[in-house]
Design a protein around this motif. Sequence first.
Motif, mmCIF file in Angstrom:
data_model
loop_
_atom_site.group_PDB
_atom_site.id
_atom_site.type_symbol
_atom_site.label_atom_id
_atom_site.label_comp_id
_atom_site.label_asym_id
_atom_site.label_seq_id
_atom_site.Cartn_x
_atom_site.Cartn_y
_atom_site.Cartn_z
ATOM 1 N N GLU A 186 0.811 -1.210 0.000
ATOM 2 C CA GLU A 186 0.000 0.000 0.000
ATOM 3 C C GLU A 186 0.852 1.272 0.000
ATOM 4 O O GLU A 186 0.566 2.236 -0.696
ATOM 5 C CB GLU A 186 -0.939 0.022 1.214
ATOM 6 N N LYS A 187 1.924 1.272 0.822
ATOM 7 C CA LYS A 187 2.772 2.448 0.959
ATOM 8 C C LYS A 187 4.131 2.003 1.482
ATOM 9 O O LYS A 187 4.194 1.279 2.465
ATOM 10 C CB LYS A 187 2.125 3.457 1.921
ATOM 11 N N LYS A 188 5.206 2.444 0.846
ATOM 12 C CA LYS A 188 6.535 2.000 1.230
ATOM 13 C C LYS A 188 7.131 2.875 2.331
ATOM 14 O O LYS A 188 6.939 4.087 2.362
ATOM 15 C CB LYS A 188 7.469 1.998 0.021
ATOM 16 N N VAL A 189 7.866 2.214 3.231
ATOM 17 C CA VAL A 189 8.658 2.928 4.233
ATOM 18 C C VAL A 189 9.918 3.426 3.533
ATOM 19 O O VAL A 189 10.580 2.666 2.820
ATOM 20 C CB VAL A 189 9.018 2.001 5.407
ATOM 21 N N GLN A 190 10.270 4.696 3.767
ATOM 22 C CA GLN A 190 11.351 5.303 2.997
ATOM 23 C C GLN A 190 12.620 5.583 3.790
ATOM 24 O O GLN A 190 13.725 5.518 3.237
ATOM 25 C CB GLN A 190 10.858 6.641 2.395
ATOM 26 N N ASN A 191 12.494 5.882 5.072
ATOM 27 C CA ASN A 191 13.610 6.514 5.771
ATOM 28 C C ASN A 191 14.228 5.647 6.867
ATOM 29 O O ASN A 191 13.517 5.091 7.707
ATOM 30 C CB ASN A 191 13.142 7.831 6.404
ATOM 31 N N VAL A 192 15.555 5.559 6.868
ATOM 32 C CA VAL A 192 16.288 4.968 7.983
ATOM 33 C C VAL A 192 16.128 5.867 9.206
ATOM 34 O O VAL A 192 16.012 7.087 9.090
ATOM 35 C CB VAL A 192 17.776 4.811 7.624
ATOM 36 N N ASP A 193 16.075 5.248 10.380
ATOM 37 C CA ASP A 193 15.867 5.923 11.669
ATOM 38 C C ASP A 193 14.420 6.358 11.896
ATOM 39 O O ASP A 193 14.117 6.960 12.929
ATOM 40 C CB ASP A 193 16.789 7.146 11.845
ATOM 41 N N GLU A 194 13.531 6.039 10.962
ATOM 42 C CA GLU A 194 12.111 6.366 11.159
ATOM 43 C C GLU A 194 11.515 5.476 12.248
ATOM 44 O O GLU A 194 11.775 4.276 12.295
ATOM 45 C CB GLU A 194 11.346 6.167 9.852
ATOM 46 N N ALA A 195 10.736 6.068 13.139
ATOM 47 C CA ALA A 195 10.029 5.303 14.170
ATOM 48 C C ALA A 195 8.753 4.732 13.559
ATOM 49 O O ALA A 195 7.964 5.459 12.946
ATOM 50 C CB ALA A 195 9.694 6.198 15.352
ATOM 51 N N ILE A 196 8.567 3.419 13.713
ATOM 52 C CA ILE A 196 7.365 2.782 13.179
ATOM 53 C C ILE A 196 6.758 1.878 14.247
ATOM 54 O O ILE A 196 7.380 1.573 15.269
ATOM 55 C CB ILE A 196 7.653 1.959 11.905
ATOM 56 N N GLU A 197 5.538 1.444 13.980
ATOM 57 C CA GLU A 197 4.829 0.551 14.890
ATOM 58 C C GLU A 197 4.303 -0.638 14.106
ATOM 59 O O GLU A 197 3.729 -0.470 13.022
ATOM 60 C CB GLU A 197 3.674 1.293 15.570
ATOM 61 N N LEU A 198 4.532 -1.835 14.632
ATOM 62 C CA LEU A 198 4.033 -3.060 14.013
ATOM 63 C C LEU A 198 2.863 -3.602 14.815
ATOM 64 O O LEU A 198 2.918 -3.671 16.045
ATOM 65 C CB LEU A 198 5.131 -4.127 13.955
ATOM 66 N N HIS A 199 1.812 -3.968 14.118
ATOM 67 C CA HIS A 199 0.659 -4.626 14.742
ATOM 68 C C HIS A 199 0.785 -6.120 14.461
ATOM 69 O O HIS A 199 0.690 -6.556 13.308
ATOM 70 C CB HIS A 199 -0.634 -4.069 14.157
#
Length: 222
Positions: free
Chosen positions: A52-65
């Motif tokens: 759906e949408k790609k993660v682009q940035n190193v060091d980005e904070a993300i959350e996994l469900h």
Amino acid sequence: MSKSDSMKDRRKYPRVLVEPSSKNLMVEVVGYGNTLVFDMSYTGAAFAQPKEKKVQNVDEAIELHLKTEIDQSRVRGKVIRVNDEVIAVEFDQIDVPSRIIIDRVVTDRIVGLNMSLIDPKHYSPHADFTFWFHGPRETNLYFWVAEDGLFKAQLDTDIASLIFEEDSFFFENKAVKNVDQPLLNNKQITLKALAIVEQMDMSLKPLEQFKKILADHVGLSL
């Protein structure tokens, strides 16, 4: 030493290939979409870029469900590597619900892959079981077999035990050793057992019977 060996040595916890399915693990990168996990440990994971949408940035904070057939949790982390196809994430502190899920879909499968059938010459003279398997994390599996097949099984792990006898199940959580040790409900203990025995690649009829008994008990098909 190869590059892959060097990476393996730096890992605090082993990783195992995750086989995503409705009975194992579904993962959503919150805000990006669903993904497939390639491998996972207590400290991090590698997974596919969401469609759906790609993660682009190193060091980005993300959350996994994280979601399985019976439970779910959320894990926060930081992107440490990224390309057009794969993302690697380092987790923040893992909470108890997440630990239960990772144990079942990762750690327990590692245990199953390393279970060994013990030679009967090592059995106690008073042992009445037919087969004994031993593996990591204080894991022991015992089978009692008669002419018509498996009639009793007992699985002991470092945190819980399961006994199947006369078409009934009995469960026990062991004494808490540390604050991170989760208390499992009966279905979670059954799924833990199934995660272990599904990885035991041995041609043994009682083992196949036990796999089916566990799967039927939690309403899964093998």
